[in-house]
Design a protein around this motif. Structure first.
Motif, PDB file in Angstrom:
ATOM      1  N   PRO A 273       1.158  -0.997   0.316  1.00 29.50           N
ATOM      2  CA  PRO A 273       0.181  -0.141  -0.065  1.00 29.50           C
ATOM      3  C   PRO A 273       0.844   1.475   0.463  1.00 29.50           C
ATOM      4  CG  PRO A 273       0.138  -1.123   2.093  1.00 29.50           C
ATOM      5  CD  PRO A 273       0.771  -2.023   1.662  1.00 29.50           C
ATOM      6  N   ASP A 274       0.555   2.084  -0.551  1.00 27.49           N
ATOM      7  CA  ASP A 274       0.540   3.690  -0.528  1.00 27.49           C
ATOM      8  C   ASP A 274       0.546   4.362   0.957  1.00 27.49           C
ATOM      9  OD1 ASP A 274       2.021   6.443  -1.776  1.00 27.49           O
ATOM     10  OD2 ASP A 274       0.082   6.847  -2.636  1.00 27.49           O
TER      11      ASP A 274
ATOM     12  N   PHE B  67      -1.857   7.397   5.253  1.00 26.59           N
ATOM     13  CA  PHE B  67      -1.982   8.062   6.524  1.00 26.59           C
ATOM     14  C   PHE B  67      -2.913   8.440   6.473  1.00 26.59           C
ATOM     15  CE2 PHE B  67      -1.076  12.408   7.301  1.00 26.59           C
ATOM     16  CZ  PHE B  67      -1.062  12.317   8.524  1.00 26.59           C
ATOM     17  N   LEU B  68      -3.432   9.022   5.589  1.00 23.32           N
ATOM     18  CA  LEU B  68      -5.208   9.204   4.560  1.00 23.32           C
ATOM     19  C   LEU B  68      -6.100   8.898   5.379  1.00 23.32           C
ATOM     20  CD1 LEU B  68      -5.786  12.520   3.241  1.00 23.32           C
ATOM     21  CD2 LEU B  68      -6.771  10.721   1.284  1.00 23.32           C
TER      22      LEU B  68
ATOM     23  N   ILE C 114      -8.462  10.416   8.345  1.00 21.97           N
ATOM     24  CA  ILE C 114      -9.860  10.747   8.293  1.00 21.97           C
ATOM     25  C   ILE C 114     -10.540  10.086   9.125  1.00 21.97           C
ATOM     26  CG2 ILE C 114     -11.692   9.752   7.013  1.00 21.97           C
ATOM     27  CD1 ILE C 114      -9.908  11.127   5.128  1.00 21.97           C
ATOM     28  N   THR C 115     -10.220   9.030  10.034  1.00 23.77           N
ATOM     29  CA  THR C 115     -10.502   8.063  10.585  1.00 23.77           C
ATOM     30  C   THR C 115     -10.161   8.619  12.065  1.00 23.77           C
ATOM     31  OG1 THR C 115      -9.865   5.746   9.993  1.00 23.77           O
ATOM     32  CG2 THR C 115     -10.982   5.356  11.848  1.00 23.77           C
ATOM     33  N   GLY C 116      -9.121   9.469  12.125  1.00 26.58           N
ATOM     34  CA  GLY C 116      -9.239  10.151  13.322  1.00 26.58           C
ATOM     35  C   GLY C 116     -10.055  11.788  13.582  1.00 26.58           C
TER      36      GLY C 116
END
Length: 157
Positions: free
Chosen positions: A17-18, A23-24, A28-30
């Motif tokens: 995975p990139d 990180f994105l 977003i989850t955070g």
């Protein structure tokens, strides 16, 4: 044909995975979790504030505030109700009674007299005779009686 070939600075590996997309997704989850926690923590406090100031339940909310000894909150709720329900003599009566309980007799008399002086047609009459609001009259009469002014009290009763 030229022997030029371009090389990718960072060749992509298949199946890996990139890092940027990972990180994105974490960010977003955070953010979603933070918004959810703020809602869960803040909603009950916000709901109480909204419910307390709801003008259709102001009498109950004022009584609840007085029951727990929070006269300041009772004044806030009653003041809000008298502003929102400015043609309702009960809103002024409740506000006046709260002000009396808080020891602010001058302001209380102003509010109680507003309730008495509202010209409303009673629902049980077909005439345009002004309706003098009995709960406000009672509160005024009781106040004058407690102040040692029986003639003032009689005028209200």
């Amino acid at each position: 044909m030229d022997n030029e070939h371009t090389t990718d600075p960072e060749p992509r590996r298949i199946g890996v995975p990139d890092l940027r997309s990972h990180f994105l997704a974490v960010a977003i989850t955070g953010i979603a979790v933070a918004i959810f926690l703020l809602f869960v923590y803040g909603y009950p406090r916000l709901f109480q504030s909204i419910e307390a100031s709801h003008p259709d339940r102001f009498q109950e909310n004022v009584a609840n505030a007085i029951a727990v000894g929070d006269i300041s909150r009772a004044k806030t709720i009653a003041r809000h109700a008298s502003h929102v329900r400015h043609r309702d003599p009960m809103a002024y009566t409740v506000y006046g009674n709260v002000l009396l309980a808080a020891g602010d007799a001058d302001s209380a008399l102003v509010e109680l007299n507003k309730a008495v002086n509202l010209n409303q047609k009673p629902t049980n009459q077909q005439t345009r005779i002004p309706h003098y609001f009995a709960p406000a009259r009672f509160a005024l009469g009781q106040y004058y009686l407690e102040q040692g002014n029986p003639l003032g009290a009689i005028k209200q009763f």
